[in-house]
Scaffold this motif. Structure first.
Motif, PDB file in Angstrom:
ATOM      1  N   THR A  69      46.270  47.271  34.085  1.00  0.00           N
ATOM      2  CA  THR A  69      46.784  45.824  33.313  1.00  0.00           C
ATOM      3  C   THR A  69      48.142  45.946  33.672  1.00  0.00           C
ATOM      4  O   THR A  69      48.927  47.213  33.363  1.00  0.00           O
ATOM      5  CB  THR A  69      46.166  45.747  32.075  1.00  0.00           C
ATOM      6  N   SER A  70      48.821  44.857  33.494  1.00  0.00           N
ATOM      7  CA  SER A  70      49.982  44.658  33.216  1.00  0.00           C
ATOM      8  C   SER A  70      50.143  43.504  31.970  1.00  0.00           C
ATOM      9  O   SER A  70      49.295  42.726  31.790  1.00  0.00           O
ATOM     10  CB  SER A  70      50.822  44.521  34.609  1.00  0.00           C
ATOM     11  N   THR A  71      51.564  43.066  32.025  1.00  0.00           N
ATOM     12  CA  THR A  71      51.632  41.914  30.980  1.00  0.00           C
ATOM     13  C   THR A  71      51.172  40.733  31.625  1.00  0.00           C
ATOM     14  O   THR A  71      50.564  39.795  30.927  1.00  0.00           O
ATOM     15  CB  THR A  71      53.170  41.499  30.641  1.00  0.00           C
ATOM     16  N   ALA A  72      51.183  40.542  32.936  1.00  0.00           N
ATOM     17  CA  ALA A  72      50.856  39.301  33.725  1.00  0.00           C
ATOM     18  C   ALA A  72      49.434  39.268  34.250  1.00  0.00           C
ATOM     19  O   ALA A  72      48.898  38.221  34.605  1.00  0.00           O
ATOM     20  CB  ALA A  72      51.571  38.956  34.585  1.00  0.00           C
ATOM     21  N   GLU A  73      48.974  40.623  34.654  1.00  0.00           N
ATOM     22  CA  GLU A  73      47.574  40.327  35.292  1.00  0.00           C
ATOM     23  C   GLU A  73      46.635  41.671  35.042  1.00  0.00           C
ATOM     24  O   GLU A  73      47.074  42.549  34.549  1.00  0.00           O
ATOM     25  CB  GLU A  73      47.662  40.226  36.725  1.00  0.00           C
ATOM     26  N   VAL A  74      45.341  41.438  35.323  1.00  0.00           N
ATOM     27  CA  VAL A  74      44.521  42.569  35.427  1.00  0.00           C
ATOM     28  C   VAL A  74      43.965  42.674  36.647  1.00  0.00           C
ATOM     29  O   VAL A  74      43.407  41.676  37.256  1.00  0.00           O
ATOM     30  CB  VAL A  74      43.197  42.306  34.307  1.00  0.00           C
ATOM     31  N   LYS A  75      44.060  43.934  37.192  1.00  0.00           N
ATOM     32  CA  LYS A  75      43.490  44.196  38.626  1.00  0.00           C
ATOM     33  C   LYS A  75      42.135  45.080  38.286  1.00  0.00           C
ATOM     34  O   LYS A  75      42.348  46.216  37.789  1.00  0.00           O
ATOM     35  CB  LYS A  75      44.403  44.908  39.567  1.00  0.00           C
ATOM     36  N   ALA A  76      41.149  44.956  38.936  1.00  0.00           N
ATOM     37  CA  ALA A  76      39.909  45.756  39.028  1.00  0.00           C
ATOM     38  C   ALA A  76      39.621  45.941  40.620  1.00  0.00           C
ATOM     39  O   ALA A  76      39.393  45.127  41.432  1.00  0.00           O
ATOM     40  CB  ALA A  76      38.770  44.884  38.649  1.00  0.00           C
ATOM     41  N   LYS A  77      39.728  47.419  40.987  1.00  0.00           N
ATOM     42  CA  LYS A  77      39.237  47.668  42.308  1.00  0.00           C
ATOM     43  C   LYS A  77      37.586  47.760  42.395  1.00  0.00           C
ATOM     44  O   LYS A  77      37.080  48.520  41.731  1.00  0.00           O
ATOM     45  CB  LYS A  77      40.053  49.084  42.536  1.00  0.00           C
ATOM     46  N   MET A  78      37.105  46.890  43.254  1.00  0.00           N
ATOM     47  CA  MET A  78      35.825  47.056  43.315  1.00  0.00           C
ATOM     48  C   MET A  78      35.301  47.916  44.589  1.00  0.00           C
ATOM     49  O   MET A  78      35.911  48.288  45.616  1.00  0.00           O
ATOM     50  CB  MET A  78      35.352  45.609  43.809  1.00  0.00           C
ATOM     51  N   ILE A  79      34.256  48.723  44.337  1.00  0.00           N
ATOM     52  CA  ILE A  79      33.586  49.290  45.665  1.00  0.00           C
ATOM     53  C   ILE A  79      32.903  48.463  46.849  1.00  0.00           C
ATOM     54  O   ILE A  79      33.322  48.613  47.875  1.00  0.00           O
ATOM     55  CB  ILE A  79      32.397  50.189  45.044  1.00  0.00           C
ATOM     56  N   GLU A  80      32.502  47.323  46.234  1.00  0.00           N
ATOM     57  CA  GLU A  80      31.880  46.259  47.225  1.00  0.00           C
ATOM     58  C   GLU A  80      31.721  44.893  46.436  1.00  0.00           C
ATOM     59  O   GLU A  80      31.786  44.964  45.233  1.00  0.00           O
ATOM     60  CB  GLU A  80      30.677  46.521  47.795  1.00  0.00           C
TER      61      GLU A  80
ATOM     62  N   SER B 259      42.456  46.120  49.559  1.00  0.00           N
ATOM     63  CA  SER B 259      43.322  47.108  49.132  1.00  0.00           C
ATOM     64  C   SER B 259      43.773  47.840  50.300  1.00  0.00           C
ATOM     65  O   SER B 259      42.813  47.846  51.392  1.00  0.00           O
ATOM     66  CB  SER B 259      42.392  48.108  48.348  1.00  0.00           C
ATOM     67  N   ILE B 260      45.006  48.329  50.439  1.00  0.00           N
ATOM     68  CA  ILE B 260      45.373  48.986  51.654  1.00  0.00           C
ATOM     69  C   ILE B 260      44.390  50.332  51.777  1.00  0.00           C
ATOM     70  O   ILE B 260      44.537  50.753  52.747  1.00  0.00           O
ATOM     71  CB  ILE B 260      47.126  49.544  51.169  1.00  0.00           C
ATOM     72  N   THR B 261      44.116  50.986  50.748  1.00  0.00           N
ATOM     73  CA  THR B 261      43.150  52.074  50.776  1.00  0.00           C
ATOM     74  C   THR B 261      41.972  51.833  51.187  1.00  0.00           C
ATOM     75  O   THR B 261      41.151  52.833  50.985  1.00  0.00           O
ATOM     76  CB  THR B 261      43.396  53.060  49.651  1.00  0.00           C
ATOM     77  N   GLY B 262      41.556  50.525  51.171  1.00  0.00           N
ATOM     78  CA  GLY B 262      39.975  50.284  51.135  1.00  0.00           C
ATOM     79  C   GLY B 262      39.779  49.770  49.995  1.00  0.00           C
ATOM     80  O   GLY B 262      40.155  50.067  48.878  1.00  0.00           O
ATOM     81  N   GLY B 263      38.577  48.896  50.256  1.00  0.00           N
ATOM     82  CA  GLY B 263      37.948  48.210  48.970  1.00  0.00           C
ATOM     83  C   GLY B 263      38.386  46.671  48.567  1.00  0.00           C
ATOM     84  O   GLY B 263      39.181  46.256  49.391  1.00  0.00           O
ATOM     85  N   ILE B 264      38.171  46.510  47.751  1.00  0.00           N
ATOM     86  CA  ILE B 264      38.484  44.910  47.271  1.00  0.00           C
ATOM     87  C   ILE B 264      39.125  44.971  45.765  1.00  0.00           C
ATOM     88  O   ILE B 264      38.714  45.606  44.985  1.00  0.00           O
ATOM     89  CB  ILE B 264      37.242  44.038  47.232  1.00  0.00           C
ATOM     90  N   ILE B 265      40.009  44.188  45.677  1.00  0.00           N
ATOM     91  CA  ILE B 265      40.798  44.195  44.580  1.00  0.00           C
ATOM     92  C   ILE B 265      40.642  42.694  43.833  1.00  0.00           C
ATOM     93  O   ILE B 265      40.811  41.480  44.563  1.00  0.00           O
ATOM     94  CB  ILE B 265      42.323  44.121  44.481  1.00  0.00           C
ATOM     95  N   LEU B 266      40.030  42.459  42.691  1.00  0.00           N
ATOM     96  CA  LEU B 266      40.046  41.198  42.138  1.00  0.00           C
ATOM     97  C   LEU B 266      41.308  41.430  41.108  1.00  0.00           C
ATOM     98  O   LEU B 266      41.288  42.128  40.199  1.00  0.00           O
ATOM     99  CB  LEU B 266      38.812  41.200  41.094  1.00  0.00           C
ATOM    100  N   THR B 267      42.101  40.268  41.132  1.00  0.00           N
ATOM    101  CA  THR B 267      43.202  39.958  40.399  1.00  0.00           C
ATOM    102  C   THR B 267      42.875  38.990  39.502  1.00  0.00           C
ATOM    103  O   THR B 267      42.493  37.736  39.927  1.00  0.00           O
ATOM    104  CB  THR B 267      44.432  40.067  41.189  1.00  0.00           C
ATOM    105  N   PHE B 268      43.032  39.097  37.995  1.00  0.00           N
ATOM    106  CA  PHE B 268      42.850  38.166  37.265  1.00  0.00           C
ATOM    107  C   PHE B 268      44.288  37.705  36.458  1.00  0.00           C
ATOM    108  O   PHE B 268      45.113  38.684  36.169  1.00  0.00           O
ATOM    109  CB  PHE B 268      41.784  38.560  36.274  1.00  0.00           C
ATOM    110  N   LYS B 269      44.546  36.555  36.278  1.00  0.00           N
ATOM    111  CA  LYS B 269      45.749  36.048  35.618  1.00  0.00           C
ATOM    112  C   LYS B 269      45.537  35.099  34.654  1.00  0.00           C
ATOM    113  O   LYS B 269      44.534  34.384  34.713  1.00  0.00           O
ATOM    114  CB  LYS B 269      46.822  35.350  36.807  1.00  0.00           C
ATOM    115  N   ARG B 270      46.228  35.044  33.695  1.00  0.00           N
ATOM    116  CA  ARG B 270      46.178  34.076  32.442  1.00  0.00           C
ATOM    117  C   ARG B 270      46.303  32.580  33.098  1.00  0.00           C
ATOM    118  O   ARG B 270      47.169  32.333  33.875  1.00  0.00           O
ATOM    119  CB  ARG B 270      47.093  34.250  31.298  1.00  0.00           C
ATOM    120  N   LYS B 271      45.218  31.744  32.604  1.00  0.00           N
ATOM    121  CA  LYS B 271      45.580  30.427  32.840  1.00  0.00           C
ATOM    122  C   LYS B 271      46.816  29.696  32.147  1.00  0.00           C
ATOM    123  O   LYS B 271      46.992  29.914  30.994  1.00  0.00           O
ATOM    124  CB  LYS B 271      44.313  29.512  32.623  1.00  0.00           C
ATOM    125  N   ILE B 272      47.609  28.962  32.940  1.00  0.00           N
ATOM    126  CA  ILE B 272      48.639  28.310  32.115  1.00  0.00           C
ATOM    127  C   ILE B 272      48.044  26.886  31.577  1.00  0.00           C
ATOM    128  O   ILE B 272      47.937  25.975  32.554  1.00  0.00           O
ATOM    129  CB  ILE B 272      49.927  28.169  33.026  1.00  0.00           C
TER     130      ILE B 272
END
Length: 77
Positions: A25-36, A63-76
């Motif tokens: 997590t960061s101030t602006a987003e949440v990232k979840a690395k998925m296996i599949e 992801s550069i290292t493989g896998g899938i990244i779901l990135t979530f951001k707050r709706k404005i």
């Protein structure tokens, strides 16, 4: 409700087995690395995004290292 709490609840409910214990997590987003990510998973995500009550939006990247990244951001509003 805090938008990040909403994201965590969504991930916990729908992607418990797919999330590789790597949520950042960061101030602006949440990232979840998925296996599949299956077609059903994409439909679940799309349905949640279509729901106007969600406090967040999301997008899928690889992801550069493989896998899938779901990135979530707050709706404005």
């Amino acid at each position: 409700m805090n938008w990040k709490v909403s994201v965590y609840r969504f991930l916990e409910k729908n992607f418990t087995d797919e999330v590789n214990n790597s949520i950042t997590t960061s101030t602006a987003e949440v990232k979840a690395k998925m296996i599949e990510l299956s077609a059903t998973d994409i439909i679940i995500l799309g349905t949640a995004l279509k729901n106007s009550r969600t406090l967040w939006t999301a997008y899928i990247t690889d992801s550069i290292t493989g896998g899938i990244i779901l990135t979530f951001k707050r709706k404005i509003p």
